[in-house]
Design a protein around this motif. Structure first.
Motif, short mmCIF file in Angstrom:
data_model
loop_
_atom_site.label_atom_id
_atom_site.label_comp_id
_atom_site.label_asym_id
_atom_site.label_seq_id
_atom_site.Cartn_x
_atom_site.Cartn_y
_atom_site.Cartn_z
N UNK A 1 78.29 122.34 44.93
CA UNK A 1 79.13 122.21 43.74
C UNK A 1 79.13 123.55 43.01
N UNK A 2 80.28 124.15 42.85
CA UNK A 2 80.36 125.49 42.29
C UNK A 2 80.12 125.50 40.78
N UNK A 3 80.61 124.48 40.07
CA UNK A 3 80.43 124.43 38.62
C UNK A 3 78.97 124.13 38.30
N UNK A 4 78.34 125.01 37.55
CA UNK A 4 76.91 124.88 37.29
C UNK A 4 76.57 123.62 36.51
N UNK A 5 77.40 123.27 35.51
CA UNK A 5 77.13 122.07 34.71
C UNK A 5 77.24 120.82 35.56
N UNK A 6 78.31 120.72 36.36
CA UNK A 6 78.48 119.56 37.23
C UNK A 6 77.38 119.48 38.27
N UNK A 7 76.92 120.66 38.74
CA UNK A 7 75.85 120.68 39.74
C UNK A 7 74.55 120.16 39.16
N UNK A 8 74.26 120.52 37.91
CA UNK A 8 73.04 120.06 37.26
C UNK A 8 73.09 118.57 36.98
N UNK A 9 74.25 118.07 36.55
CA UNK A 9 74.40 116.64 36.28
C UNK A 9 74.23 115.83 37.56
N UNK A 10 74.85 116.29 38.64
CA UNK A 10 74.72 115.59 39.93
C UNK A 10 73.28 115.59 40.42
N UNK A 11 72.58 116.73 40.23
CA UNK A 11 71.18 116.82 40.65
C UNK A 11 70.33 115.80 39.89
N UNK A 12 70.53 115.70 38.59
CA UNK A 12 69.74 114.77 37.77
C UNK A 12 69.99 113.32 38.17
N UNK A 13 71.25 112.97 38.36
CA UNK A 13 71.59 111.58 38.71
C UNK A 13 71.02 111.21 40.07
N UNK A 14 71.22 112.05 41.06
CA UNK A 14 70.76 111.72 42.41
C UNK A 14 69.24 111.80 42.52
N UNK A 15 68.61 112.66 41.75
CA UNK A 15 67.14 112.71 41.73
C UNK A 15 66.58 111.41 41.19
N UNK A 16 67.12 110.94 40.08
CA UNK A 16 66.66 109.67 39.52
C UNK A 16 66.89 108.51 40.48
N UNK A 17 68.04 108.53 41.17
CA UNK A 17 68.31 107.48 42.16
C UNK A 17 67.34 107.52 43.32
N UNK A 18 67.01 108.73 43.77
CA UNK A 18 66.06 108.88 44.87
C UNK A 18 64.67 108.41 44.47
N UNK A 19 64.24 108.76 43.26
CA UNK A 19 62.93 108.33 42.78
C UNK A 19 62.89 106.81 42.62
#
Length: 217
Positions: free
Chosen positions: A11-29
């Motif tokens: 994901x090139x957009x830094x804000x969208x990349x950080x939001x996606x990382x947080x959501x998928x990290x929480x889902x994985x945990x």
């Protein structure tokens, strides 16, 4: 309405990349926690974001080290050996640096000179001469400051008008001196000012009047 399929790429957009990382990290945990509870599994997840921020999930009643030790036992891989070797190499470098510094200090004290060749001796001599020059300049500067301070003290001792002035402007000079082990201050009035004191023993001051107040040490 069905959600569109997301193309798996950076994901090139830094804000969208950080939001996606947080959501998928929480889902994985969350899935790891469910797996731990439902299946009595020991799970360890270690994650680093693009900004090198650490996030980890560890099964309850266990630690990351226990998981890694178990991994070493099962897979017959020594995870810590590489880290231990790096620590040993760092230790060796620090010890060598410490040894060199100690030798340099001894050489500047006139010791351990036999192992130096003529070029190294010349280099050491030049370094010490430069150091001596800096020390001498600093010494002369300190002496100059002391002389200036002494001159100011002598001016205070010789000139009775060189001193403190009362904030109220009642006196034009203050002179301190010693009387029989106690400290006293002599105050001289302005010529055009008159003051009244409750002590009637004091007469009206003139330009040459001096009143002495003794201060207990």
């Amino acid at each position: 309405m069905a959600r569109g399929k997301i193309q798996i790429k950076r994901i090139e957009n830094q804000t969208n990349r950080q939001v996606t990382y947080s959501k998928r990290r929480n889902g994985l945990f969350k899935k790891a926690h469910e797996l731990t509870v439902l299946c009595d599994a020991r799970v360890s997840i270690i994650m680093f974001s693009s900004s090198n921020k650490l996030h980890e999930f560890i099964s309850p009643n266990t630690t990351t080290k226990e998981i890694i030790d178990l991994y070493q036992t099962v897979s017959d891989v020594d995870v810590w050996s590489a880290h231990y070797e790096r620590m040993q190499e760092t230790k060796r470098k620090l010890l060598e640096t410490n040894r060199k510094l100690r030798t340099q200090i001894k050489q500047r004290l006139g010791e351990c000179l036999d192992e130096l060749d003529i070029q190294e001796l010349r280099s050491l001599e030049e370094e010490m001469e430069n150091t001596f020059k800096l020390v001498r300049e600093r010494k002369f500067k300190s002496l100059g400051n002391q002389i200036e301070t002494t001159k100011k003290k002598e001016l205070r001792a010789e000139d009775p008008h060189y001193g403190l002035v009362d904030n109220g402007g009642d006196y034009d000079s203050v002179l301190g001196y010693q009387i029989e082990g106690s400290r006293a201050y002599a105050l001289r009035y302005h010529q055009n000012q008159h003051h009244h004191y409750p002590n009637h023993a004091l007469h009206a001051p003139s330009a040459s009047d001096i009143i002495t107040f003794h201060l207990l040490e």
